[in-house]
Design an enzyme around this catalytic site. Structure first.
Site, PDB file in Angstrom:
ATOM      1  N   ASN A  63       0.855  -1.184   0.000  1.00  0.00           N
ATOM      2  CA  ASN A  63       0.000   0.000   0.000  1.00  0.00           C
ATOM      3  C   ASN A  63       0.893   1.236   0.000  1.00  0.00           C
ATOM      4  O   ASN A  63       1.358   1.696   1.047  1.00  0.00           O
ATOM      5  CB  ASN A  63      -0.915  -0.009   1.231  1.00  0.00           C
ATOM      6  N   GLU A  64       1.165   1.732  -1.180  1.00  0.00           N
ATOM      7  CA  GLU A  64       2.081   2.853  -1.363  1.00  0.00           C
ATOM      8  C   GLU A  64       1.388   4.174  -1.019  1.00  0.00           C
ATOM      9  O   GLU A  64       0.175   4.220  -0.812  1.00  0.00           O
ATOM     10  CB  GLU A  64       2.568   2.889  -2.817  1.00  0.00           C
ATOM     11  N   PRO A  65       2.161   5.273  -0.901  1.00  0.00           N
ATOM     12  CA  PRO A  65       1.551   6.577  -0.654  1.00  0.00           C
ATOM     13  C   PRO A  65       0.392   6.850  -1.604  1.00  0.00           C
ATOM     14  O   PRO A  65       0.485   6.590  -2.809  1.00  0.00           O
ATOM     15  CB  PRO A  65       2.712   7.545  -0.884  1.00  0.00           C
TER      16      PRO A  65
END
Length: 642
Positions: free
Chosen positions: A168-170
């Site tokens: 879950n990236e920025p």
């Protein structure tokens, strides 16, 4: 492995800064034992009630030691995992299950193949899926499977330097579910060490969503090492935001961060412990507090005033010393005594305030270098000075560095040898065969041992050239070729007794009065950390030897990071001419110039990084009121305890 002892404040004062419960252990080994015990207690409690235990599992470096401990508990303590159901966080896309880089392979290699879990209870995202519809359906079914098992009882997490949990990236929402995602550029860079080349790193993945993670009844996040320190601070002390997805864990009702001291170094309780609770002031902590104050105020040590201490939470120091002036003089003298132009000790001189003892002179000096260029990159100026001042300097290159040579460069060197042979009237079919192999090898294919041996020879020749330039004779240059490194790929083996025995043998042959070793643990492929661990284990063997009792051990950094000034025990000034000697020595390592194979995040050449860091250290010393030097190489003294 703790290299320098960190002072970390304890007490309730940390709650003013930390929005997530954090448990700090001295080492990762200690930490994983506590986490493994919690997991096993939960598994056994559920088993006693004939219930399943649902675990969410992570991959990456952080949980490896945890899985090793769980395997040990299964083998040695008879812990059963028959009632365990697992759901993994993520998987690269596309990714064959049999690939060594797949998380399917990772989990079976590190855990599942070594415990008694029922294979039908294992769930890992499928990286072989292709069409969007197929992927969407899989993700929906994955969510339903978690719900069908009653949800996740305990979720284990690591954390990426972007603040990602899972993948879950920025930009990920707190309500996000299992889905296909695109990887952040920094995440891709961090994965190069596993894939060997950026163009081989997948750009997509399937990941559990933040919302899925937040539904777990218990969350434990693991983080080890200095590389994780800044993101741990941002997550624990920062504002909850999708720009750092891990900060959403601040809203979880039952979350625990379990980290080692190195990962805790930027938390306020470690960085500014006096702001958190009452501290026991020692020499190093006083130095740290005063230097931090100088940097904040942009003042040299001797210009800091009483009010400066009072306004920055340092009244304790005024009470201890009586005035700012007395504190300042104490720290000024302390820092001045770290500076020495005689890294091997100055003969026939009073050494009571010098970092190194005067006798014996000359000394036998052994410099350990993880790769065949770390010595000159990190301490080339000091190395040259030790030679100039008459010491018997030995250099031990711990690994061949063979995988860090570009094919194009090797091809060029083979061309040179081939043309030399032709000019001598000798045709060598082997050169043609090697060039053909280089031209036709696919990026994902491992190199042949013949090619790797040529690359190793090339790097050894470069190291010999640099040592010769520095004035170190060939018989004092030692190529250890430690077996853990020689796998032919980026992935290395674990340390074994034969690795340690090589170092022990060399130590007992040379019986050095001084040892220099790389304490730079931020290199992108992790070789420095393994090489240092090998040296420490060798010290465990030789620590009772008479010669070792009189040996000083100095740790250098410089290729990837530098020691913080407050930790420095010896600072060696480097003159403009010595800086040029250092640069010339680095130039001898031609295969690592014009863009090294593993540059990390720093695009500069190694000589540029080294010079900038050395000049920056000298500038920091100058700003706190020390004499002005062109550059400085700095060292921390390590004292072995056994």
């Amino acid at each position: 492995m703790v290299i320098t002892k960190n002072y970390i404040a304890k007490g309730e004062g940390a709650d003013r800064f930390e929005k997530i419960p954090v448990q700090i252990y001295e080492t990762a080994d200690e930490a994983v034992k506590a986490v493994a015990r919690e997991i096993v207690d939960l598994v056994q409690t559920r088993a006693a009630s004939s219930e399943k235990c649902v675990l969410g599992l992570a991959t990456g470096v952080s949980p490896i030691k945890l899985y090793q401990e769980l395997v040990r508990m299964h083998r040695e303590e008879g812990v059963s995992f028959r009632n365990v159901v697992t759901f993994n966080l993520d998987e690269y896309l596309p990714m064959p299950k049999e690939s060594e880089q797949s998380y399917h392979y990772f989990m079976h290699h590190h855990l599942f193949d070594h415990i008694d879990i029922d294979p039908k209870n294992i769930h890992i995202p499928d990286g072989t899926l292709e069409g969007d519809e197929e992927i969407e359906k899989f993700c929906e079914d994955y969510e339903k499977a978690i719900e069908a098992e009653g949800g996740i009882d305990l979720q284990v997490l690591g954390i990426g330097r972007t603040g990602h949990i899972g993948f879950n990236e920025p930009g990920s929402f707190i309500t996000s579910a299992t889905r296909k995602v695109y990887l952040n550029d920094l995440t891709i860079k961090d994965a190069i060490k596993d894939f060997g080349s950026r163009n081989l790193v997948p750009t997509k993945a399937i990941t559990m969503g933040v919302g899925t993670i937040m539904k777990a009844r218990r969350v434990i996040l693991l983080a080890w090492g200095e590389k994780k320190a800044s993101i741990i601070k941002a997550t624990v002390e920062g504002r909850a935001s999708d720009s750092v997805p891990a900060t959403f864990l601040q809203m979880h009702p039952n979350v625990q961060f379990v980290i080692d001291e190195s990962a805790a170094t930027e938390l306020t309780r470690a960085d500014y412990p006096w702001l958190v609770s009452k501290v026991d002031w020692d020499k190093k902590l006083i130095r740290k507090a005063v230097l931090r104050l100088c940097q904040k105020l942009n003042k040299p040590i001797l210009k800091v005033e009483d009010k400066d201490y009072q306004e920055n939470g340092l009244n304790d120091l005024i009470e201890m010393f009586g005035s700012a002036n007395k504190v300042n003089i104490e720290v000024f003298n302390d820092m001045q005594h770290t500076i020495s132009g005689w890294p091997g000790g100055k003969p026939n001189a009073d050494d009571s305030t010098r970092p190194e003892r005067a006798n014996p002179y000359p000394k036998r000096v052994l410099i350990f270098s993880p790769h065949p260029d770390d010595d000159v990159i990190s301490m080339g100026g000091t190395e040259a000075r030790l030679v100039e001042q008459g010491h018997e300097v030995h250099v031990a290159y711990q690994t061949s560095g063979s995988i860090a040579v570009f094919d194009d460069y090797l091809y060029q060197m083979i061309d040179v040898a081939d043309m030399f042979s032709r000019n001598s009237g000798v045709e060598n079919a082997g050169f043609k065969r090697l060039k053909e192999e280089i031209l036709h090898r696919k990026p994902e294919e491992n190199e042949s041992w013949e090619i790797l041996s040529y690359k190793a020879a090339l790097r050894s020749a470069e190291a010999l050239s640099a040592c010769r330039f520095m004035g170190i004779p060939e018989e004092r240059v030692h190529f250890l070729n430690m077996p853990f490194y020689e796998t032919g790929s980026v992935k290395k083996k674990t340390l074994e007794k034969k690795d340690i025995d090589i170092i022990v043998k060399l130590l007992r042959e040379i019986k050095p009065h001084q040892i220099y070793a790389a304490g730079d643990l931020a290199d992108p492929h992790g070789t420095h950390a393994v090489c240092l661990e090998a040296i420490m284990q060798a010290f465990d063997v030789v620590c009772k030897d008479d010669w070792f009792k009189d040996c000083y051990v100095w740790l250098y950094r410089g290729a990837w990071q530098e020691w913080e000034v407050e930790k420095v025990d010896m600072a060696v000034p480097v003159s403009p001419s010595e800086l040029m000697i250092k640069r010339e020595a680095i130039y001898r390592h031609g295969s690592q110039n014009n863009g090294p194979a593993y540059p990390g995040e720093d695009a500069r050449e190694f000589w540029q990084r080294a010079e900038d860091r050395n000049r920056n250290t000298a500038d920091l010393y100058n700003k706190i009121g020390m004499a002005e030097y062109e550059a400085m190489e700095v060292f921390v003294r390590y004292e072995h305890e056994k």
